[in-house]
Write an enzyme that holds these catalytic residues in place. Structure first.
Site, PDB file in Angstrom:
ATOM      1  N   GLU A 130     -21.036  -5.334  -4.948  1.00 26.60           N
ATOM      2  CA  GLU A 130     -21.312  -6.394  -3.984  1.00 26.60           C
ATOM      3  C   GLU A 130     -21.816  -5.786  -2.667  1.00 26.60           C
ATOM      4  O   GLU A 130     -21.279  -4.795  -2.168  1.00 26.60           O
ATOM      5  CB  GLU A 130     -20.012  -7.165  -3.729  1.00 26.60           C
TER       6      GLU A 130
ATOM      7  N   LYS B 246     -23.136 -15.854  -4.252  1.00 22.37           N
ATOM      8  CA  LYS B 246     -21.685 -15.897  -4.444  1.00 22.37           C
ATOM      9  C   LYS B 246     -21.181 -17.328  -4.235  1.00 22.37           C
ATOM     10  O   LYS B 246     -21.525 -17.993  -3.260  1.00 22.37           O
ATOM     11  CB  LYS B 246     -21.003 -14.940  -3.461  1.00 22.37           C
TER      12      LYS B 246
ATOM     13  N   CYS C 252     -17.571 -10.755  -7.076  1.00 22.68           N
ATOM     14  CA  CYS C 252     -16.197 -10.505  -6.626  1.00 22.68           C
ATOM     15  C   CYS C 252     -15.287 -11.712  -6.809  1.00 22.68           C
ATOM     16  O   CYS C 252     -14.817 -11.982  -7.898  1.00 22.68           O
ATOM     17  CB  CYS C 252     -16.207 -10.029  -5.168  1.00 22.68           C
TER      18      CYS C 252
ATOM     19  N   GLY D 169      -0.464  16.394  15.863  1.00 24.75           N
ATOM     20  CA  GLY D 169       0.760  17.038  16.298  1.00 24.75           C
ATOM     21  C   GLY D 169       1.664  17.315  15.110  1.00 24.75           C
ATOM     22  O   GLY D 169       1.880  16.430  14.271  1.00 24.75           O
ATOM     23  N   LEU D 170       2.188  18.535  15.017  1.00 25.71           N
ATOM     24  CA  LEU D 170       3.122  18.918  13.957  1.00 25.71           C
ATOM     25  C   LEU D 170       4.518  19.020  14.562  1.00 25.71           C
ATOM     26  O   LEU D 170       4.775  19.900  15.390  1.00 25.71           O
ATOM     27  CB  LEU D 170       2.733  20.254  13.337  1.00 25.71           C
TER      28      LEU D 170
ATOM     29  N   GLY E 236       7.392  19.097  12.603  1.00 24.61           N
ATOM     30  CA  GLY E 236       8.382  19.565  11.644  1.00 24.61           C
ATOM     31  C   GLY E 236       9.020  18.426  10.878  1.00 24.61           C
ATOM     32  O   GLY E 236       9.905  18.650  10.063  1.00 24.61           O
TER      33      GLY E 236
ATOM     34  N   ASP F 162       6.680  12.855   8.397  1.00 23.96           N
ATOM     35  CA  ASP F 162       5.449  12.087   8.592  1.00 23.96           C
ATOM     36  C   ASP F 162       4.265  12.986   8.923  1.00 23.96           C
ATOM     37  O   ASP F 162       3.209  12.902   8.297  1.00 23.96           O
ATOM     38  CB  ASP F 162       5.635  11.049   9.704  1.00 23.96           C
ATOM     39  N   SER F 163       4.419  13.846   9.921  1.00 23.23           N
ATOM     40  CA  SER F 163       3.307  14.733  10.294  1.00 23.23           C
ATOM     41  C   SER F 163       3.007  15.728   9.179  1.00 23.23           C
ATOM     42  O   SER F 163       1.852  16.126   8.986  1.00 23.23           O
ATOM     43  CB  SER F 163       3.605  15.456  11.609  1.00 23.23           C
TER      44      SER F 163
END
Length: 567
Positions: free
Chosen positions: A41, A116, A152, A303-304, A306, A309-310
């Protein structure tokens, strides 16, 4: 008749680039002996083009690109291309000025155009804003074969499968009445967890009910917050899968229509994913890769901390872009534990990315000194805690500006839902990679990643999650346990359950009430968040339309109590 399914990844607005993709795949399909080529589409402009459709020059350029593509295509191949056509009756009869259309290109020109019929307006869809619905059943004849054309949503209205009708007409039923030999569907259907199984079940029902072979062609790729998973497939009259393209990547597959048997023959069938975690991983990798590439970036920074999530975001970025294109920044404060630093460095070593460490203790002291007079006589609290996050956010934005890296936000859906995140701090970024991934799912994906060896350090997965903005802090000081929180959020956000219904399954009434209020209060934060990759059917993105200034959460329990008494 050999039919080619072109599962392509268009870039929205790149008309010449998308046309070249279609041309390239058409040339390959022709070499393999295909007679008909299907594309998704709006394949010429990419889906969803949104308000680009309000620009007359964009529409004019699309028409020019379509006509040129028709001239360039192999003359022996018929090609269905997704495009937009002007509604010439709009100025006299009313209605929208455009149709969402499929053009049949053959022998150097546009032979037919199909519109459509069913235009969705739920979740992320807003097609009535731009398009007029087509009125008639769409079909054409090629080499004596009658082929029905749907776009679709036209497939998503079988009243027997759903138990109701969302639209007046059922385009599949209309085509079956006309006696077409098979039906093709050209889609741009966004990904959500488990959706492919639902698609296949729905189309199996229609194929069996109407005794119609169906070929489903889906777009693939990431466009802003939406991810398109591809996984195009075909079913025979018995509702059996006879062909399936790969997931989350461009593909070209073939299926044969046997005119004597009047059915589709068995072709290549890509395997299904073994788990939802594996499926989500591939979706997020594709979504991040395409967002970075299509926005003109090549490198990212994050940003890490520890934390889990990161760590997951860094792993996704590395898989999507390569380890040389990911920079992790450690920004320890006086409250950061030793394991936070060592875990972040271990993660970076496991996935092979570069890191840079910027301690923020002195910057915190500078803020404390600057605000000392104004804050005199008050206790240390949320304002001081959030300063740490905002210091980190500023540093990451500075790195992003200086080196041209895209900053990735690392907040998960659970945090976004209840506002456990800081504006102009950890919410900074150009893309929120896991903003639609609940915390419990984050852990599940990390355990899946470690199935064949450690990628995410084990301590990251087993330690108590913490923002480390004050001594000894853990997330559960402020939030319910994540398994409890995520179940409440799933019921509230996805299933629209009331507080009474959520309590009825065993949740603590005070906890449910607090979570509902937190979700409502955090709306202003979500409105200012970067786009987040959508992997569920209820994401905090273009399909989430909640008011900020609302008192519903404050009075909702009163209504719930009255309703329960009436039961």
């Amino acid at each position: 008749m050999k039919i080619a399914i072109a599962q392509i990844n268009p870039t929205i607005g790149d008309l010449s680039g998308n046309a070249q993709k279609i041309l390239k795949v058409a040339q390959k399909a022709s070499r393999y002996g295909a007679r008909l080529l299907l594309t998704p589409e709006l394949s010429l402009c990419g889906y969803p083009p949104r308000d680009l459709l309000l620009n007359p020059s964009f529409l004019q350029a699309m028409n020019i690109a379509l006509e040129q593509l028709a001239r360039d295509l192999p003359p022996e191949l018929a090609v269905l291309v997704g495009t937009v056509e002007e509604n010439l009756k709009a100025h006299t009869d009313g209605g929208k000025t455009l149709f969402n259309s499929i053009a049949l290109l053959e022998k150097g020109r546009v032979q037919q155009v199909f519109h459509k019929r069913l235009l969705p307006t739920y979740d992320v869809f807003d097609e009535h804003r731009y398009f007029e619905p087509g009125l008639g059943a769409n079909y054409f004849t090629l080499d004596g074969v009658h082929i029905g054309v749907t776009i679709c949503e036209d497939l998503w209205n079988d009243e027997e499968f759903w138990g109701k009708r969302s639209y007046i007409t059922n385009p599949i039923a209309d085509l079956a009445i006309l006696g077409v030999d098979f039906i093709v569907n050209l889609s741009a259907s966004p990904y959500s967890v488990g959706k492919q199984k639902f698609r296949e079940a729905m189309l199996k029902y229609s194929a069996v009910r109407f005794r119609q072979p169906i070929i489903y062609t889906n777009q693939v790729g990431g466009n802003d917050d939406l991810i398109f998973d591809g996984r195009s497939f075909a079913l025979n009259r018995q509702g059996e899968i006879v062909c399936r393209a790969s997931g989350f990547e461009q593909d070209l597959v073939f299926v044969e229509f046997e005119q004597v048997q009047q059915d589709l023959q068995l072709g290549f069938i890509a395997p299904e994913y073994e788990s939802e975690d594996e499926e989500i991983w591939h979706a997020l990798v594709l979504g991040l890769r395409d967002y970075v590439r299509k926005c003109g970036f090549s490198k990212v920074v994050l940003g890490l901390s520890g934390g889990v999530d990161s760590s997951l975001v860094a792993a996704i970025a590395t898989s999507a872009l390569g380890q040389e294109n990911v920079l992790g920044v450690l920004m320890p404060s006086p409250y950061s534990s030793e394991h936070s630093i060592s875990d972040a460095l271990a993660l970076a070593e496991n996935i092979g990315i570069k890191t840079h460490t910027i301690p923020i203790g002195e910057l915190m002291q500078g803020y404390d000194k600057t605000l000392a007079e104004l804050f005199a006589g008050t206790e240390f609290g949320l304002a001081e805690e959030n300063l740490q996050s905002r210091i980190r956010g500023n540093l990451l934005m500075a790195i992003s500006n200086k080196f041209g890296h895209l900053l990735l936000s690392t907040g998960n859906k659970s945090e976004m839902a209840v506002g456990y995140c800081t504006l102009y701090g950890d919410m900074n970024g150009g893309l929120a990679v896991i903003a639609d991934v609940p915390k419990t799912r984050v852990y599940s994906i990390c355990r899946w990643l470690n199935r064949n060896g450690e990628m995410i350090p084990q301590n990251v997965i087993t330690k108590a999650p913490s923002a480390e903005l004050k001594p000894g802090q853990v997330d559960q000081d402020s939030l319910p346990a994540y398994d409890i929180l995520d179940d409440i959020l799933q019921r509230l956000i996805h299933h629209h359950q009331s507080a009474t219904q959520i309590v009825a399954v065993g949740h603590d009434p005070a906890t449910v009430d607090r979570v509902i209020k937190m979700v409502a209060r955090a709306e202003f934060k979500r409105r200012q968040a970067p786009p987040g990759l959508k992997i569920t059917d209820r994401a905090f993105g273009t399909g989430w339309r909640m008011p900020i200034a609302s008192q519903w959460a404050a009075i909702k329990n009163t209504y719930d109590q009255v309703f329960s008494l009436r039961q």
